[in-house]
Design a protein around this motif. Structure first.
Motif, PDB file in Angstrom:
ATOM      1  N   PRO A 108       0.814  -1.225   0.000  1.00  0.00           N
ATOM      2  CA  PRO A 108       0.000   0.000   0.000  1.00  0.00           C
ATOM      3  C   PRO A 108       0.849   1.277   0.000  1.00  0.00           C
ATOM      4  N   LEU A 109       1.924   1.282   0.752  1.00  0.00           N
ATOM      5  CA  LEU A 109       2.796   2.451   0.793  1.00  0.00           C
ATOM      6  C   LEU A 109       3.456   2.701  -0.562  1.00  0.00           C
ATOM      7  N   VAL A 110       3.910   1.653  -1.211  1.00  0.00           N
ATOM      8  CA  VAL A 110       4.527   1.786  -2.533  1.00  0.00           C
ATOM      9  C   VAL A 110       3.508   2.290  -3.554  1.00  0.00           C
ATOM     10  N   MET A 111       2.274   1.802  -3.472  1.00  0.00           N
ATOM     11  CA  MET A 111       1.232   2.246  -4.395  1.00  0.00           C
ATOM     12  C   MET A 111       0.908   3.731  -4.185  1.00  0.00           C
ATOM     13  N   ILE A 112       0.830   4.169  -2.941  1.00  0.00           N
ATOM     14  CA  ILE A 112       0.549   5.575  -2.648  1.00  0.00           C
ATOM     15  C   ILE A 112       1.669   6.458  -3.198  1.00  0.00           C
ATOM     16  N   ILE A 113       2.894   6.077  -2.980  1.00  0.00           N
ATOM     17  CA  ILE A 113       4.035   6.854  -3.488  1.00  0.00           C
ATOM     18  C   ILE A 113       4.039   6.870  -5.014  1.00  0.00           C
ATOM     19  N   MET A 114       3.756   5.734  -5.627  1.00  0.00           N
ATOM     20  CA  MET A 114       3.770   5.637  -7.077  1.00  0.00           C
ATOM     21  C   MET A 114       2.668   6.508  -7.704  1.00  0.00           C
ATOM     22  N   PHE A 115       1.426   6.367  -7.235  1.00  0.00           N
ATOM     23  CA  PHE A 115       0.340   7.159  -7.810  1.00  0.00           C
ATOM     24  C   PHE A 115       0.470   8.640  -7.460  1.00  0.00           C
ATOM     25  N   GLY A 116       1.019   8.946  -6.294  1.00  0.00           N
ATOM     26  CA  GLY A 116       1.279  10.336  -5.931  1.00  0.00           C
ATOM     27  C   GLY A 116       2.292  10.974  -6.861  1.00  0.00           C
ATOM     28  N   SER A 117       3.319  10.225  -7.230  1.00  0.00           N
ATOM     29  CA  SER A 117       4.318  10.775  -8.158  1.00  0.00           C
ATOM     30  C   SER A 117       3.726  10.949  -9.554  1.00  0.00           C
ATOM     31  N   PHE A 118       2.830  10.060  -9.972  1.00  0.00           N
ATOM     32  CA  PHE A 118       2.147  10.234 -11.264  1.00  0.00           C
ATOM     33  C   PHE A 118       1.306  11.516 -11.245  1.00  0.00           C
ATOM     34  N   GLU A 119       0.570  11.714 -10.159  1.00  0.00           N
ATOM     35  CA  GLU A 119      -0.298  12.893 -10.040  1.00  0.00           C
ATOM     36  C   GLU A 119       0.525  14.178 -10.010  1.00  0.00           C
ATOM     37  N   LEU A 120       1.620  14.158  -9.279  1.00  0.00           N
ATOM     38  CA  LEU A 120       2.489  15.334  -9.196  1.00  0.00           C
ATOM     39  C   LEU A 120       3.101  15.654 -10.563  1.00  0.00           C
ATOM     40  N   GLY A 121       3.531  14.638 -11.268  1.00  0.00           N
ATOM     41  CA  GLY A 121       4.079  14.833 -12.609  1.00  0.00           C
ATOM     42  C   GLY A 121       3.042  15.401 -13.563  1.00  0.00           C
ATOM     43  N   ASN A 122       1.810  14.918 -13.471  1.00  0.00           N
ATOM     44  CA  ASN A 122       0.721  15.423 -14.309  1.00  0.00           C
ATOM     45  C   ASN A 122       0.429  16.887 -13.984  1.00  0.00           C
ATOM     46  N   TYR A 123       0.443  17.235 -12.707  1.00  0.00           N
ATOM     47  CA  TYR A 123       0.203  18.622 -12.300  1.00  0.00           C
ATOM     48  C   TYR A 123       1.279  19.545 -12.895  1.00  0.00           C
TER      49      TYR A 123
END
Length: 167
Positions: free
Chosen positions: A26-41
């Motif tokens: 779960p922690l790896v998934m949160i970090i991974m999707f958070g980095s995708f969202e930040l990159g998109n922003y």
């Protein structure tokens, strides 16, 4: 016999990797999707910033005659909005960002500096040195909102200025 069974169970490491993976995933998934969202922003923010720069440069290369009384003509304003939002002068182009549908989110204003005596290209301009300001406000389109998992109300704003150089 019971003690051996408990000892074997307690010191057995056959399922340790599976348990560790279950705890860390779960922690790896949160970090991974958070980095995708930040990159998109940051990508969308860059697109809006570049768009207002393009719009200001486009308006700044127009003729001085298209800025009567230090205000952009309706044609300059409409075309600058189109260039900013779609990258093309014509109406109805494809927006640079999927949810940037409203041309009214782009604001084109002009100020004229009449504080001094100008030479060069501004010597014959009676209104002073026109400066075009292009600003835009666009709603941020989140990756999770696109997937239907909610979305925020973040907005992307950018502004750029350029001195009118005439043709």
């Amino acid at each position: 016999m019971k003690r051996n069974l408990l000892n074997n169970l307690f010191f057995c490491s056959r399922g340790a990797a599976a348990v560790e993976m279950a705890l860390v995933t779960p922690l790896v998934m949160i970090i991974m999707f958070g980095s995708f969202e930040l990159g998109n922003y940051f990508l969308q923010e860059h697109v809006v910033t570049k768009a207002v720069r393009d719009g200001a440069r486009y308006a700044a290369r127009r003729s001085f005659a298209e800025f009567p009384a230090c205000a952009p003509s309706a044609t300059v304003e409409r075309e600058t909005r189109n260039v900013t939002r779609t990258g093309t002068v014509a109406d109805g182009g494809t927006p640079r960002i999927a949810n940037w549908t409203s041309p009214s989110s782009v604001i084109v204003t002009t100020t004229c500096d009449t504080s001094g005596t100008y030479t060069g290209i501004y010597s014959d301009v009676a209104i002073g040195a026109p400066i075009v300001t292009v600003s835009a406000t666009v709603t941020y389109n989140t990756l999770f909102g696109t997937l239907g998992l909610g979305g925020g109300t973040l907005t992307l704003t950018a502004q750029s200025q350029a001195a009118v150089m005439g043709v």
